[in-house]
Write an enzyme that holds these catalytic residues in place. Structure first.
Site, PDB file in Angstrom:
ATOM      1  N   HIS A   1       9.953  -2.294  -2.231  1.00 54.48           N
ATOM      2  CA  HIS A   1       8.601  -2.781  -1.925  1.00 54.48           C
ATOM      3  C   HIS A   1       7.627  -2.394  -3.042  1.00 54.48           C
ATOM      4  O   HIS A   1       6.886  -3.238  -3.554  1.00 54.48           O
ATOM      5  CB  HIS A   1       8.162  -2.174  -0.585  1.00 54.48           C
ATOM      6  CG  HIS A   1       6.744  -2.467  -0.194  1.00 54.48           C
ATOM      7  ND1 HIS A   1       6.410  -3.349   0.804  1.00 54.48           N
ATOM      8  CD2 HIS A   1       5.551  -1.972  -0.656  1.00 54.48           C
ATOM      9  CE1 HIS A   1       5.096  -3.396   0.933  1.00 54.48           C
ATOM     10  NE2 HIS A   1       4.551  -2.566   0.062  1.00 54.48           N
ATOM     11  N   GLU A   2       7.660  -1.118  -3.423  1.00 60.46           N
ATOM     12  CA  GLU A   2       6.733  -0.645  -4.454  1.00 60.46           C
ATOM     13  C   GLU A   2       7.119  -1.169  -5.840  1.00 60.46           C
ATOM     14  O   GLU A   2       6.255  -1.448  -6.666  1.00 60.46           O
ATOM     15  CB  GLU A   2       6.681   0.883  -4.452  1.00 60.46           C
ATOM     16  CG  GLU A   2       6.328   1.516  -3.117  1.00 60.46           C
ATOM     17  CD  GLU A   2       5.037   0.994  -2.508  1.00 60.46           C
ATOM     18  OE1 GLU A   2       4.233   0.379  -3.233  1.00 60.46           O
ATOM     19  OE2 GLU A   2       4.846   1.187  -1.302  1.00 60.46           O
TER      20      GLU A   2
ATOM     21  N   HIS B   1       5.591  -4.561  -6.297  1.00 64.28           N
ATOM     22  CA  HIS B   1       4.189  -4.463  -6.720  1.00 64.28           C
ATOM     23  C   HIS B   1       4.099  -4.176  -8.220  1.00 64.28           C
ATOM     24  O   HIS B   1       3.348  -4.828  -8.950  1.00 64.28           O
ATOM     25  CB  HIS B   1       3.488  -3.319  -5.972  1.00 64.28           C
ATOM     26  CG  HIS B   1       3.139  -3.607  -4.557  1.00 64.28           C
ATOM     27  ND1 HIS B   1       2.458  -4.731  -4.158  1.00 64.28           N
ATOM     28  CD2 HIS B   1       3.362  -2.892  -3.425  1.00 64.28           C
ATOM     29  CE1 HIS B   1       2.276  -4.707  -2.852  1.00 64.28           C
ATOM     30  NE2 HIS B   1       2.820  -3.602  -2.384  1.00 64.28           N
TER      31      HIS B   1
END
Length: 265
Positions: A58-59, A62
């Protein structure tokens, strides 16, 4: 030459992440083969490791999107190595999300990577950077449920099937909650570039409390009921039953004892 070597090291997958993948793989194998003396402990390790791996992805989404959007400082911060220890807010990014899973079966990633927004031009790029994380959770939910909606789960061990169903539930909750337009969550980051400067300044002080406020609201029975009805409706569309996610969570909470199966394993 030095620059090229530096860039390769900035993008080399971290041993910490590889260790998490190893724990996930070994514990998943233990669940599948019923090798562990306590199936619940194996499910707990498998789901927890897999959930942290998904947090890293998820990170990373980003960070990778920010890199392509113009923030070339991302690599030097270690965000492209998938190492959870490199994230800005280890408490929000790893500790709290795991606690949320243990306490309420809620998948809610926290803010993690620090992006230098001044380097990025264009509101669409800013919105895409914020959307990349929950979109990753949505893709993981589809991937985790693929064996269900493809009809290939019939001969899969029941404990592994239910653990996978619970993991899918965490991904769906993470995607839905993160897309909420609440300060501090990715959904607000998607719309923030399109708000006026005055509105952004007024909302800014509330950003640190958005995550806690959402989690608190989910403890209100009426709100929790509506939210999880939506989550299970999505999962049913992906071939996962509410019973499978319930049993997966029961196995995950091994300290409460083995769940009573209503069907043959």
């Amino acid at each position: 030459m030095t620059t090229a070597i530096s860039r390769r090291s900035e993008r080399r997958i971290s041993p910490v992440f590889l260790g998490l993948v190893a724990v996930m793989t070994v514990s998943g194998w233990a669940v599948w083969t019923d090798f562990a003396a306590n199936t619940g402990v194996a499910v707990f390790l498998f789901v927890t490791a897999a959930w942290i791996v998904s947090l890293c992805l998820h990170e990373y989404a980003h960070a990778r999107t920010a890199l392509h959007g113009g923030d070339i400082s991302i690599g030097a911060k270690g965000y492209l190595t998938l190492n959870p220890l490199k994230y800005t807010h280890a408490l929000l990014s790893i500790v709290l999300p795991v606690l949320f899973v243990i306490m309420g079966g809620i998948g809610l990633p926290g803010g993690a990577v620090f992006i230098e927004h001044r380097r990025i031009r264009g509101r669409w790029k800013h919105s895409l950077i914020s959307a990349a994380g929950p979109l990753t959770n949505a893709l993981l939910a589809v991937a985790l449920t693929a064996p269900f909606w493809l009809g290939t789960m019939r001969d899969v061990p029941v404990a592994f099937r239910c653990a996978l169903a619970f993991l899918a539930l965490l991904q769906v909750t993470a995607a839905l909650l993160n897309f909420l337009p609440v300060p501090g969550l990715d959904g607000y980051g998607v719309i923030e570039p399109w708000l006026s400067y005055k509105v952004r300044r007024q909302v800014e002080p509330f950003a640190p409390f958005g995550l806690i406020a959402v989690f608190g609201l989910l403890w209100v029975p009426e709100i929790s009921q509506v939210f999880f009805d939506a989550v299970h409706a999505i999962l049913r569309g992906l071939g996962v039953t509410e019973l499978e996610t319930f049993l997966g969570q029961e196995w995950f909470r091994f300290w409460q004892g083995e769940p009573q199966l209503p069907f043959a394993a």
